[in-house]
Scaffold this motif. Structure first.
Motif, PDB file in Angstrom:
ATOM      1  N   GLY A 245       0.842  -1.204   0.000  1.00  0.00           N
ATOM      2  CA  GLY A 245       0.000   0.000   0.000  1.00  0.00           C
ATOM      3  C   GLY A 245       0.867   1.239   0.000  1.00  0.00           C
ATOM      4  O   GLY A 245       0.777   2.085  -0.871  1.00  0.00           O
ATOM      5  N   VAL A 246       1.716   1.355   1.006  1.00  0.00           N
ATOM      6  CA  VAL A 246       2.656   2.480   1.092  1.00  0.00           C
ATOM      7  C   VAL A 246       4.071   1.887   1.165  1.00  0.00           C
ATOM      8  O   VAL A 246       4.228   0.700   1.472  1.00  0.00           O
ATOM      9  N   PRO A 247       5.095   2.709   0.918  1.00  0.00           N
ATOM     10  CA  PRO A 247       6.456   2.159   0.871  1.00  0.00           C
ATOM     11  C   PRO A 247       6.967   1.699   2.226  1.00  0.00           C
ATOM     12  O   PRO A 247       6.484   2.148   3.274  1.00  0.00           O
ATOM     13  N   LEU A 248       7.994   0.840   2.166  1.00  0.00           N
ATOM     14  CA  LEU A 248       8.641   0.351   3.384  1.00  0.00           C
ATOM     15  C   LEU A 248       9.090   1.524   4.264  1.00  0.00           C
ATOM     16  O   LEU A 248       9.039   1.455   5.493  1.00  0.00           O
ATOM     17  N   THR A 249       9.519   2.611   3.627  1.00  0.00           N
ATOM     18  CA  THR A 249       9.987   3.773   4.396  1.00  0.00           C
ATOM     19  C   THR A 249       8.868   4.327   5.289  1.00  0.00           C
ATOM     20  O   THR A 249       9.137   4.809   6.390  1.00  0.00           O
ATOM     21  N   SER A 250       7.628   4.277   4.814  1.00  0.00           N
ATOM     22  CA  SER A 250       6.508   4.738   5.643  1.00  0.00           C
ATOM     23  C   SER A 250       6.298   3.787   6.825  1.00  0.00           C
ATOM     24  O   SER A 250       6.089   4.207   7.958  1.00  0.00           O
TER      25      SER A 250
END
Ligand SMILES: Cc1cc2nc3c(=O)[nH]c(=O)nc-3n(C[C@H](O)[C@H](O)[C@H](O)COP(=O)(O)OP(=O)(O)OC[C@H]3O[C@@H](n4cnc5c(N)ncnc54)[C@H](O)[C@@H]3O)c2cc1C
Length: 423
Positions: free
Chosen positions: A408-413
């Protein structure tokens, strides 16, 4: 093989909220043929929700593409500010303050925007016949759908975008309810602007959506240049409206907010429609899916829904429409559930408030996620993808090849939230 665009002669968009307005402008912009008809149908007696005021960076680029206007003009037209992320206050254990930045940090931004002005802006970029009427029914027919409006003869369309807002009720056969998200209501207030325009250019100051943990849920603070929007997100089955309002008053008073206007009390469902697109009817926006606004996932979801449906319908051979529809629908459902798990996870460590709401959110609502997102129940393996992200975060070293992973959202998020919550 004939491309889908050749057989897309007549399109209807129903609804003039953010989702319907984005869809109508997108059809205008993306349809490669000149001799097609677009009908934009909405009932002016049914109000739009009008509170989608936080966005993701993809909207900045999308609006530039749809309107052909410079970024500066768009931001000023939206009375917007630049949102560089979400500033969480009092979330997690040990409770603390942290920011979820869009990346690259302090470079990438979305808008805080006025939803009403966004719809107006998009309308200027839309070429359509506008029909002010109540839609009574949409029915599938061979190769398209019939739309029946009050007082008018039914009309046939090759493709219908249904953006009529929240469903009246959820039905397990048609909807997946994300019961692991603990909130279901919002009180919306409007206060004077705290960020003001200066001179001719757009406001360049970095702003963040504040998400402040409170005893009955959390409060968002969204700064626009015409007003500041405040919303208290809570669960009406756990807290009474009077106690929520009293805590809202106390919050504003403590922040020295001199005056405010009550805008609305909005109940909302957290859900996704099992079949968003069937080849002729595409549900988009709040008609397709919704979850509480903690990470402002609604407009970005509508962008994805419209983009996926239009691009496959226009650019893939017409004979694949039905097959593509099943794939697109599955992808979109999976994506919403990924957002849902990401949002629900924010509650997993509680907050600085040891209140009934936060105990409910952490100990009762969130633990339901495994059962709700079970592959048998939702028809996709979103749970495994989410587990994979958590497993990655727990590794002592994350391999460089995994840095680009997303759920859904990046690993960084995920990494920012995990660290911020104290996971
Ligand atoms: C508290 C809260 C905060 C939110 N904050 C954010 C945020 O920060 N960021 C974000 O991305 N999103 C946010 N959202 C989501 C936001 O509401 C939606 O993204 C956005 O409003 C999309 O709504 P919509 O266009 O699907 O539906 P609506 O705004 O409900 O519009 C529905 C349209 O359909 C028309 N209509 C309805 N029935 C009929 C009918 N029978 N015939 C004809 N026309 C009809 C209505 O007239 C209207 O034009 C928030 C939502 C809530 C509840």
């Amino acid at each position: 093989m004939e491309l889908g665009s050749k057989s897309l002669r007549k399109v209807a968009v129903i609804g003039r909220g953010t989702a319907g307005s984005l869809a109508a402008a997108s059809v205008t912009r993306l349809h490669p043929e000149s001799d097609y008809e677009l009908h934009h149908i909405y009932d002016s007696r049914i109000p739009v929700i009008g509170v989608g005021e936080g966005s993701w960076p993809s909207l900045v680029h999308e609006l530039r593409r749809l309107t052909d206007l410079p970024h500066e003009t768009i931001q000023r037209r939206l009375k917007g500010t630049r949102k560089y992320g979400v500033a969480f206050e009092g979330w997690g254990a040990p409770a603390g303050d942290f920011t979820h930045f869009f990346l690259p940090q302090r470079v990438s931004y979305g808008y805080h925007l006025s939803a009403d002005l966004l719809a107006d802006l998009l309308h200027e970029s839309t070429r359509a016949r506008h029909i002010d009427a109540k839609v009574l029914d949409i029915t599938r027919v061979e190769g398209g759908a019939l739309v029946e409006c009050e007082g008018m003869a039914p009309e046939r369309y090759d493709l219908v975008f249904d953006a009529r807002g929240f469903p009246r009720e959820l039905h397990p056969d048609r909807h997946i309810e994300m019961s692991f998200i603990p909130t279901n209501s919002a009180v919306i207030r409007r206060c004077p602007a705290i960020v003001e325009e200066e001179g001719e250019g757009p406001v360049q100051q970095h702003t963040y959506t504040r998400a402040v943990a409170r005893p009955h849920g959390w409060i968002f603070v969204i700064p626009l240049t015409i007003h500041t929007s405040y919303g208290y997100i809570f669960n009406r089955h756990v807290s009474g409206l009077a106690e929520v309002e009293a805590d809202f008053d106390a919050f504003l008073e403590a922040g020295s907010v001199p005056q405010w206007e009550q805008r609305a009390v909005i109940p909302f469902p957290n859900f996704v429609h099992r079949r968003m697109y069937d080849g002729a009817v595409a549900r988009i926006g709040n008609a397709a899916a919704f979850m509480e606004p903690l990470e402002a996932t609604a407009i970005v979801s509508a962008q994805l829904q419209i983009g996926m449906v239009l691009r496959t319908r226009l650019h893939r051979p017409a004979k694949y429409v039905e097959r593509d529809a099943a794939t697109v629908s599955r992808f979109l459902v999976d994506n919403v559930l990924r957002y849902g798990l990401f949002v629900g996870w924010h509650y997993s460590r509680g907050s600085r408030h040891d209140s009934e709401f936060w105990r409910y959110a952490r100990d009762r609502a969130w633990p339901r996620y495994r059962q709700t997102a079970d592959p048998e129940a939702v028809g996709c393996d979103v749970l495994r993808k989410f587990d994979d992200m958590i497993e990655l975060l727990n590794r002592p070293v994350i391999d460089k090849a995994d840095w680009i992973r997303m759920c859904g959202v990046p690993l960084t998020s995920y990494a920012q939230i995990s660290r911020g919550l104290g996971c």
